[in-house]
Design a protein around this motif. Structure first.
Motif, PDB file in Angstrom:
ATOM      1  N   UNK A   1       0.296  -6.527  -3.459  1.00 56.41           N
ATOM      2  CA  UNK A   1       1.177  -7.576  -4.000  1.00 56.41           C
ATOM      3  C   UNK A   1       2.097  -6.946  -5.027  1.00 56.41           C
ATOM      4  N   UNK A   2       3.385  -7.012  -4.780  1.00 47.15           N
ATOM      5  CA  UNK A   2       4.336  -6.506  -5.770  1.00 47.15           C
ATOM      6  C   UNK A   2       4.673  -7.674  -6.691  1.00 47.15           C
ATOM      7  N   UNK A   3       4.511  -7.435  -7.991  1.00 44.83           N
ATOM      8  CA  UNK A   3       4.662  -8.533  -8.953  1.00 44.83           C
ATOM      9  C   UNK A   3       5.712  -8.223 -10.015  1.00 44.83           C
ATOM     10  N   UNK A   4       6.222  -9.297 -10.593  1.00 46.64           N
ATOM     11  CA  UNK A   4       7.074  -9.212 -11.785  1.00 46.64           C
ATOM     12  C   UNK A   4       6.456 -10.157 -12.796  1.00 46.64           C
ATOM     13  N   UNK A   5       6.137  -9.670 -13.975  1.00 45.20           N
ATOM     14  CA  UNK A   5       5.518 -10.496 -15.018  1.00 45.20           C
ATOM     15  C   UNK A   5       4.315 -11.279 -14.491  1.00 45.20           C
ATOM     16  N   UNK A   6       3.496 -10.639 -13.664  1.00 44.56           N
ATOM     17  CA  UNK A   6       2.282 -11.280 -13.166  1.00 44.56           C
ATOM     18  C   UNK A   6       2.503 -12.291 -12.061  1.00 44.56           C
ATOM     19  N   UNK A   7       3.752 -12.484 -11.629  1.00 52.21           N
ATOM     20  CA  UNK A   7       4.020 -13.439 -10.532  1.00 52.21           C
ATOM     21  C   UNK A   7       4.382 -12.657  -9.270  1.00 52.21           C
ATOM     22  N   UNK A   8       4.032 -13.248  -8.119  1.00 47.61           N
ATOM     23  CA  UNK A   8       4.245 -12.524  -6.860  1.00 47.61           C
ATOM     24  C   UNK A   8       5.722 -12.474  -6.485  1.00 47.61           C
ATOM     25  N   UNK A   9       6.193 -11.260  -6.243  1.00 48.39           N
ATOM     26  CA  UNK A   9       7.585 -11.052  -5.844  1.00 48.39           C
ATOM     27  C   UNK A   9       7.660 -10.649  -4.374  1.00 48.39           C
ATOM     28  N   UNK A  10       6.654  -9.891  -3.915  1.00 48.54           N
ATOM     29  CA  UNK A  10       6.698  -9.385  -2.537  1.00 48.54           C
ATOM     30  C   UNK A  10       5.289  -9.203  -2.001  1.00 48.54           C
ATOM     31  N   UNK A  11       5.172  -9.314  -0.682  1.00 47.02           N
ATOM     32  CA  UNK A  11       3.884  -9.095  -0.024  1.00 47.02           C
ATOM     33  C   UNK A  11       4.088  -8.277   1.236  1.00 47.02           C
ATOM     34  N   UNK A  12       2.996  -7.689   1.713  1.00 47.87           N
ATOM     35  CA  UNK A  12       3.091  -6.800   2.876  1.00 47.87           C
ATOM     36  C   UNK A  12       2.019  -7.166   3.897  1.00 47.87           C
ATOM     37  N   UNK A  13       2.436  -7.217   5.136  1.00 53.88           N
ATOM     38  CA  UNK A  13       1.513  -7.504   6.239  1.00 53.88           C
ATOM     39  C   UNK A  13       1.621  -6.366   7.244  1.00 53.88           C
ATOM     40  N   UNK A  14       0.549  -5.582   7.358  1.00 54.31           N
ATOM     41  CA  UNK A  14       0.559  -4.452   8.296  1.00 54.31           C
ATOM     42  C   UNK A  14      -0.263  -4.811   9.520  1.00 54.31           C
ATOM     43  N   UNK A  15       0.296  -4.545  10.685  1.00 51.32           N
ATOM     44  CA  UNK A  15      -0.418  -4.781  11.940  1.00 51.32           C
ATOM     45  C   UNK A  15      -0.338  -3.497  12.761  1.00 51.32           C
ATOM     46  N   UNK A  16      -1.374  -3.215  13.532  1.00 50.53           N
ATOM     47  CA  UNK A  16      -1.353  -1.983  14.304  1.00 50.53           C
ATOM     48  C   UNK A  16      -2.157  -2.101  15.592  1.00 50.53           C
ATOM     49  N   UNK A  17      -1.934  -1.109  16.460  1.00 52.31           N
ATOM     50  CA  UNK A  17      -2.732  -1.016  17.677  1.00 52.31           C
ATOM     51  C   UNK A  17      -3.025   0.452  17.888  1.00 52.31           C
ATOM     52  N   UNK A  18      -4.207   0.758  18.383  1.00 46.81           N
ATOM     53  CA  UNK A  18      -4.499   2.174  18.602  1.00 46.81           C
ATOM     54  C   UNK A  18      -5.794   2.388  19.350  1.00 46.81           C
ATOM     55  N   UNK A  19      -6.060   3.649  19.611  1.00 44.24           N
ATOM     56  CA  UNK A  19      -7.316   4.069  20.223  1.00 44.24           C
ATOM     57  C   UNK A  19      -8.272   4.400  19.075  1.00 44.24           C
TER      58      UNK A  19
END
Ligand code: BTN
Length: 309
Positions: free
Chosen positions: A170-188
């Motif tokens: 969670x990327x924050x500014x002054x303790x509030x959420x500014x950005x979020x990341x969702x990673x998805x993948x496929x593999x062996x």
């Protein structure tokens, strides 16, 4: 974006170039040069014609051509004014064999967050998904999420805001959420097939439009309206750079982390871990010192507690 148009923009970026010189360099007719210049003007590029030739005066704020122009890492940009989810689109491109594509949207109508949550994505934000096929084992993939958080924090810093990161991403500014990341993948078992790293950054949006579960903020509300093209290009360059050496990601992440040294409660789905967050180990595992000893947490929802809680 059409290669010829990108080459014209590259040529004009260094000063005025005459139509005949462009035609000779590109091995096309002067009329074809004129048509490409007109098409670029229609896409929002301000190209002045004078006795010295064509001169690039300004680049549009956002969009496919604007983002592709002068982009350092070798990603292809696919831009949408509105789409359900850039992650879903990037997954579809992965299924078709695509790679090194960044899907960007001005607005998402079905944005997806972590743990199956909705991600509200009004027009004006930075909503993008990077599709790559790195040569890494699946257990290293969380380092891509951390790299995205660091890249986002550095891009936010570049517009004058002091971003921090709450574990894991969670990327924050002054303790509030500014950005979020969702990673998805496929593999062996031993190799990743593709990774989609989705980044949602509340850029030029009103925090009142975000309807978030936790306190949220935006760049607009803190530093004012920013140039999204420059921010995205910085973010992508940082991400490409960080992912060339995954061992450097955790040390880079620590520089922004507010979680370390903090008392935390992490909901892991089937249990809860409470204690002091003492470190993060590759590829992003949180080490928590609990009353029962050290616990390693690989995924979960992390809450920072006050010391007495
Ligand atoms: C989180 O819950 O913190 C992660 C939010 C990730 C949102 C981004 S926006 C771009 C990409 N497309 C999606 O549907 N989700 C991610």
């Amino acid at each position: 974006m059409q290669q010829t148009r990108l080459r014209i923009l590259d040529a004009l970026a260094d000063g005025p170039v005459s139509g005949p010189d462009l035609a000779a360099w590109l091995d096309i007719s002067r009329n074809a040069v004129w048509k490409h210049v007109e098409a670029l003007r229609e896409e929002g590029f301000d190209i002045e014609s004078s006795d010295d030739g064509y001169r690039l005066q300004s680049v549009p704020e956002y969009g496919e051509a604007a983002l592709q122009f002068d982009l350092d890492p070798e990603y292809e940009i696919e831009y949408h004014e509105s789409i359900a989810s850039t992650n879903s689109r990037a997954r579809a491109l992965a299924a078709d064999g695509g790679s090194d594509v960044v899907v960007v949207a001005d607005e998402q109508t079905g944005g997806r967050g972590r743990l199956g949550r909705e991600w509200v994505s009004p027009s004006g934000g930075v909503w993008l998904s990077i599709l790559t096929r790195p040569d890494i084992p699946p257990h290293s993939a969380p380092a891509y999420t951390l790299a995205a958080a660091v890249a986002t924090a550095r891009a936010v810093q570049s517009v004058g805001a002091g971003a921090t990161i709450k574990w894991p991403n969670d990327v924050q500014l002054d303790g509030k959420k500014l950005a979020g990341i969702l990673t998805e993948m496929e593999g062996e078992a031993d190799r990743v097939s593709w990774v989609v790293v989705g980044i949602g950054l509340n850029a030029n949006v009103d925090p009142g439009d975000l309807r978030s579960e936790q306190p949220a903020t935006s760049l607009q509300a803190t530093v004012g309206e920013i140039n999204r093209r420059e921010l995205v290009q910085t973010l992508l360059a940082e991400f490409a750079d960080l992912t060339t050496d995954l061992d450097a990601v955790v040390p880079a992440w620590r520089e922004f982390a507010t979680t370390l040294g903090t008392r935390v409660r992490v909901e892991t789905g089937d249990s809860e871990v409470v204690g002091e967050a003492v470190d993060v180990a590759f590829p992003g595992t949180l080490i928590v010192e609990t009353d029962e000893g050290r616990v390693e947490v690989t995924t979960g929802d992390c809450e920072h507690l006050r010391p007495a809680e």
